[in-house]
Scaffold this active site. Structure first.
Site, PDB file in Angstrom:
ATOM      1  N   TYR A  55      25.512  -6.898 -58.785  1.00 23.40           N
ATOM      2  CA  TYR A  55      26.681  -6.110 -59.204  1.00 23.40           C
ATOM      3  C   TYR A  55      27.157  -5.162 -58.093  1.00 23.40           C
ATOM      4  O   TYR A  55      28.354  -4.867 -58.021  1.00 23.40           O
ATOM      5  CB  TYR A  55      26.399  -5.379 -60.529  1.00 23.40           C
ATOM      6  CG  TYR A  55      26.357  -6.377 -61.668  1.00 23.40           C
ATOM      7  CD1 TYR A  55      27.533  -6.973 -62.126  1.00 23.40           C
ATOM      8  CD2 TYR A  55      25.147  -6.785 -62.216  1.00 23.40           C
ATOM      9  CE1 TYR A  55      27.499  -7.936 -63.115  1.00 23.40           C
ATOM     10  CE2 TYR A  55      25.103  -7.750 -63.215  1.00 23.40           C
ATOM     11  CZ  TYR A  55      26.287  -8.325 -63.655  1.00 23.40           C
ATOM     12  OH  TYR A  55      26.248  -9.291 -64.636  1.00 23.40           O
ATOM     13  N   ASP A  93      36.354  -5.958 -63.069  1.00 23.95           N
ATOM     14  CA  ASP A  93      37.048  -5.293 -61.961  1.00 23.95           C
ATOM     15  C   ASP A  93      38.111  -4.342 -62.528  1.00 23.95           C
ATOM     16  O   ASP A  93      38.369  -4.320 -63.733  1.00 23.95           O
ATOM     17  CB  ASP A  93      37.692  -6.346 -61.016  1.00 23.95           C
ATOM     18  CG  ASP A  93      38.797  -7.157 -61.706  1.00 23.95           C
ATOM     19  OD1 ASP A  93      39.761  -6.547 -62.221  1.00 23.95           O
ATOM     20  OD2 ASP A  93      38.717  -8.401 -61.729  1.00 23.95           O
ATOM     21  N   HIS A 108      33.880  -6.496 -71.633  1.00 25.52           N
ATOM     22  CA  HIS A 108      32.610  -6.863 -71.001  1.00 25.52           C
ATOM     23  C   HIS A 108      32.104  -5.786 -70.035  1.00 25.52           C
ATOM     24  O   HIS A 108      31.274  -6.067 -69.189  1.00 25.52           O
ATOM     25  CB  HIS A 108      32.735  -8.208 -70.269  1.00 25.52           C
ATOM     26  CG  HIS A 108      32.827  -9.385 -71.190  1.00 25.52           C
ATOM     27  ND1 HIS A 108      33.179 -10.646 -70.773  1.00 25.52           N
ATOM     28  CD2 HIS A 108      32.608  -9.495 -72.524  1.00 25.52           C
ATOM     29  CE1 HIS A 108      33.180 -11.480 -71.809  1.00 25.52           C
ATOM     30  NE2 HIS A 108      32.848 -10.806 -72.885  1.00 25.52           N
ATOM     31  N   CYS A 116      23.326   4.587 -69.048  1.00 26.75           N
ATOM     32  CA  CYS A 116      21.897   4.888 -69.196  1.00 26.75           C
ATOM     33  C   CYS A 116      21.331   4.019 -70.311  1.00 26.75           C
ATOM     34  O   CYS A 116      21.812   4.069 -71.443  1.00 26.75           O
ATOM     35  CB  CYS A 116      21.683   6.364 -69.521  1.00 26.75           C
ATOM     36  SG  CYS A 116      19.946   6.728 -69.850  1.00 26.75           S
ATOM     37  N   THR A 175      41.484 -17.593 -68.507  1.00 23.80           N
ATOM     38  CA  THR A 175      40.133 -17.608 -69.081  1.00 23.80           C
ATOM     39  C   THR A 175      39.813 -19.009 -69.585  1.00 23.80           C
ATOM     40  O   THR A 175      40.678 -19.685 -70.152  1.00 23.80           O
ATOM     41  CB  THR A 175      39.966 -16.534 -70.186  1.00 23.80           C
ATOM     42  OG1 THR A 175      38.665 -16.658 -70.755  1.00 23.80           O
ATOM     43  CG2 THR A 175      41.028 -16.624 -71.265  1.00 23.80           C
ATOM     44  N   SER A 176      38.559 -19.435 -69.379  1.00 21.66           N
ATOM     45  CA  SER A 176      38.196 -20.821 -69.671  1.00 21.66           C
ATOM     46  C   SER A 176      37.846 -21.058 -71.138  1.00 21.66           C
ATOM     47  O   SER A 176      37.554 -22.187 -71.518  1.00 21.66           O
ATOM     48  CB  SER A 176      37.024 -21.245 -68.787  1.00 21.66           C
ATOM     49  OG  SER A 176      35.890 -20.456 -69.094  1.00 21.66           O
ATOM     50  N   LEU A 201      45.351 -21.988 -65.036  1.00 19.29           N
ATOM     51  CA  LEU A 201      45.475 -23.012 -64.005  1.00 19.29           C
ATOM     52  C   LEU A 201      45.085 -24.377 -64.575  1.00 19.29           C
ATOM     53  O   LEU A 201      45.792 -25.370 -64.404  1.00 19.29           O
ATOM     54  CB  LEU A 201      44.577 -22.635 -62.821  1.00 19.29           C
ATOM     55  CG  LEU A 201      44.807 -23.349 -61.507  1.00 19.29           C
ATOM     56  CD1 LEU A 201      46.236 -23.163 -61.021  1.00 19.29           C
ATOM     57  CD2 LEU A 201      43.836 -22.810 -60.449  1.00 19.29           C
ATOM     58  N   ALA A 218      48.409 -17.740 -61.947  1.00 18.29           N
ATOM     59  CA  ALA A 218      48.776 -16.524 -62.679  1.00 18.29           C
ATOM     60  C   ALA A 218      49.866 -15.723 -61.955  1.00 18.29           C
ATOM     61  O   ALA A 218      50.752 -15.159 -62.607  1.00 18.29           O
ATOM     62  CB  ALA A 218      47.539 -15.658 -62.886  1.00 18.29           C
TER      63      ALA A 218
HETATM   64  P1  OAD Z   1      35.893 -18.573 -66.005  1.00 14.39           P
HETATM   65  O1  OAD Z   1      35.404 -18.644 -64.590  1.00 14.39           O
HETATM   66  O2  OAD Z   1      35.044 -19.193 -67.049  1.00 14.39           O
HETATM   67  O3  OAD Z   1      37.352 -19.199 -66.114  1.00 14.39           O
HETATM   68  C1  OAD Z   1      38.350 -18.855 -65.212  1.00 14.39           C
HETATM   69  C2  OAD Z   1      39.632 -19.545 -65.634  1.00 14.39           C
HETATM   70  O4  OAD Z   1      40.645 -19.115 -64.753  1.00 14.39           O
HETATM   71  C3  OAD Z   1      39.586 -21.078 -65.576  1.00 14.39           C
HETATM   72  O5  OAD Z   1      40.102 -21.592 -66.799  1.00 14.39           O
HETATM   73  C4  OAD Z   1      40.508 -21.422 -64.407  1.00 14.39           C
HETATM   74  O6  OAD Z   1      41.264 -22.628 -64.613  1.00 14.39           O
HETATM   75  C5  OAD Z   1      41.447 -20.233 -64.383  1.00 14.39           C
HETATM   76  N1  OAD Z   1      42.031 -19.921 -63.059  1.00 14.39           N
HETATM   77  C6  OAD Z   1      41.479 -20.024 -61.825  1.00 14.39           C
HETATM   78  N2  OAD Z   1      42.338 -19.623 -60.878  1.00 14.39           N
HETATM   79  C7  OAD Z   1      43.472 -19.240 -61.512  1.00 14.39           C
HETATM   80  C8  OAD Z   1      44.747 -18.741 -61.094  1.00 14.39           C
HETATM   81  N3  OAD Z   1      45.039 -18.517 -59.818  1.00 14.39           N
HETATM   82  N4  OAD Z   1      45.674 -18.478 -62.050  1.00 14.39           N
HETATM   83  C9  OAD Z   1      45.414 -18.692 -63.371  1.00 14.39           C
HETATM   84  N5  OAD Z   1      44.244 -19.173 -63.815  1.00 14.39           N
HETATM   85  C10 OAD Z   1      43.282 -19.428 -62.915  1.00 14.39           C
HETATM   86  O7  OAD Z   1      36.132 -17.009 -66.309  1.00 14.39           O
HETATM   87  P2  OAD Z   1      36.280 -16.262 -67.722  1.00 14.39           P
HETATM   88  O8  OAD Z   1      36.917 -17.139 -68.724  1.00 14.39           O
HETATM   89  O9  OAD Z   1      36.879 -14.951 -67.449  1.00 14.39           O
HETATM   90  O10 OAD Z   1      31.087 -12.685 -68.786  1.00 14.39           O
HETATM   91  O11 OAD Z   1      34.758 -16.059 -68.104  1.00 14.39           O
HETATM   92  C11 OAD Z   1      34.471 -15.367 -69.287  1.00 14.39           C
HETATM   93  C12 OAD Z   1      33.177 -14.604 -69.138  1.00 14.39           C
HETATM   94  O12 OAD Z   1      32.147 -15.484 -68.678  1.00 14.39           O
HETATM   95  C13 OAD Z   1      33.203 -13.522 -68.086  1.00 14.39           C
HETATM   96  O13 OAD Z   1      33.743 -12.303 -68.560  1.00 14.39           O
HETATM   97  C14 OAD Z   1      31.762 -13.359 -67.720  1.00 14.39           C
HETATM   98  C15 OAD Z   1      31.389 -14.820 -67.642  1.00 14.39           C
HETATM   99  O14 OAD Z   1      30.075 -15.141 -67.845  1.00 14.39           O
HETATM  100  C16 OAD Z   1      29.963 -11.989 -68.564  1.00 14.39           C
HETATM  101  O15 OAD Z   1      29.445 -11.898 -67.455  1.00 14.39           O
HETATM  102  C17 OAD Z   1      29.399 -11.370 -69.788  1.00 14.39           C
END
Ligand code: OAD
Length: 232
Positions: A55, A93, A108, A116, A175-176, A201, A218
């Site tokens: 981190y 971030d 998250h 703490c 988000t995926s 994407l 995005a």
């Molecule tokens: P992911 O890495 O799972 O998904 C990222 C998404 O962003 C994918 O669907 C990509 O297609 C899309 N993507 C990539 N580049 C892009 C761009 N330039 N414009 C638009 N979309 C784009 O990330 P999250 O869904 O955020 O949690 O993951 C969810 C959680 O899983 C996170 O908060 C984290 C992780 O484990 C914890 O650590 C608790």
């Protein structure tokens, strides 16, 4: 008719063009690190140095990153839309804030916050945290990154669910759709009859639950969508 209430959920994809790696895209963070090691309470208990280092590296990267056009467009929407705009992010971030957004719900956690583990006091994290750092409130040596790890309960769920219960429009951006409860927000929004839009994407796991799917980067798709909303 009054202006629609909008709930937005963002994920790592919105920060990708700011240079911050996503988790599940090819070569993403979860291809380089094991979730069990760096993003679980058990991993932290086993090897706190590894987790703190992980981190710290992400905090340093985020500190150097700048918001992109997508973050800025959402800030503009918050400032100019007549109805409510609730901005929920899974991102740790602070690029939404740097882009001008206010009242961002970090479900998250946040890299710039320390927690703490004993008394749950929070304070601004130094750029580099160290293992066993003292809590400024209870003085216990139990500081940890203020990140919600797998197996822990995301923050602000009541507030998010309230916003979803009143949503006219729900938008998931970058988000995926792999991680719950966030991946289930679209179902809650559908339940109350909200229009659901995915901006991504690549289509997320839960793409079938969205009324409208907009594919692209995005930095282009989000400003276009915001311009459309503001034009009425
Ligand atoms: P992911 O890495 O799972 O998904 C990222 C998404 O962003 C994918 O669907 C990509 O297609 C899309 N993507 C990539 N580049 C892009 C761009 N330039 N414009 C638009 N979309 C784009 O990330 P999250 O869904 O955020 O949690 O993951 C969810 C959680 O899983 C996170 O908060 C984290 C992780 O484990 C914890 O650590 C608790």
């Amino acid at each position: 008719m009054s202006a629609p209430s909008i709930v937005i959920l963002t994920g790592a994809g919105i920060s990708a063009e700011s240079g911050l790696g996503t988790f599940r895209d090819e070569g993403g963070l979860w291809a380089q690190h094991r979730i069990e090691d760096v993003a679980t309470p058990e991993g932290f208990a086993r090897n706190p140095q590894l987790v703190v280092d992980f981190y710290n590296a992400r905090r340093a990267q985020a500190a150097d990153a700048n918001p992109n056009a997508a973050h800025m467009a959402l800030a503009r929407l918050q400032a100019e839309h007549a109805g409510s705009v609730t901005l929920v992010t899974q991102n740790v971030d602070d690029l939404h804030e740097k882009g001008g957004s206010v009242d961002v719900i970090h479900m998250h956690g946040a890299l710039n916050s320390a927690l703490c583990a004993t008394c749950e006091h929070r304070w601004p994290a130094p750029l580099a945290m160290s293992v066993g750092q003292d809590c400024p409130y209870c003085t216990g040596p139990t500081a940890r990154p203020d990140i919600v790890w797998f197996g822990e309960i995301p923050y602000h769920m009541e507030r998010i669910e309230r916003a979803l219960a009143n949503a006219d429009v729900f938008v998931a951006i970058g988000t995926s759709g792999n991680v719950y409860p966030a991946a289930g927000f679209v179902q809650m929004a559908r339940h109350v009859g909200a229009e659901t839009i995915e901006i991504n994407l690549e289509p997320g796991e839960n793409v079938g639950l969205f009324d409208d799917v907009r594919a692209g980067k995005a930095s282009e798709t989000v400003p276009n969508w915001v311009a459309e909303v503001l034009a009425g």
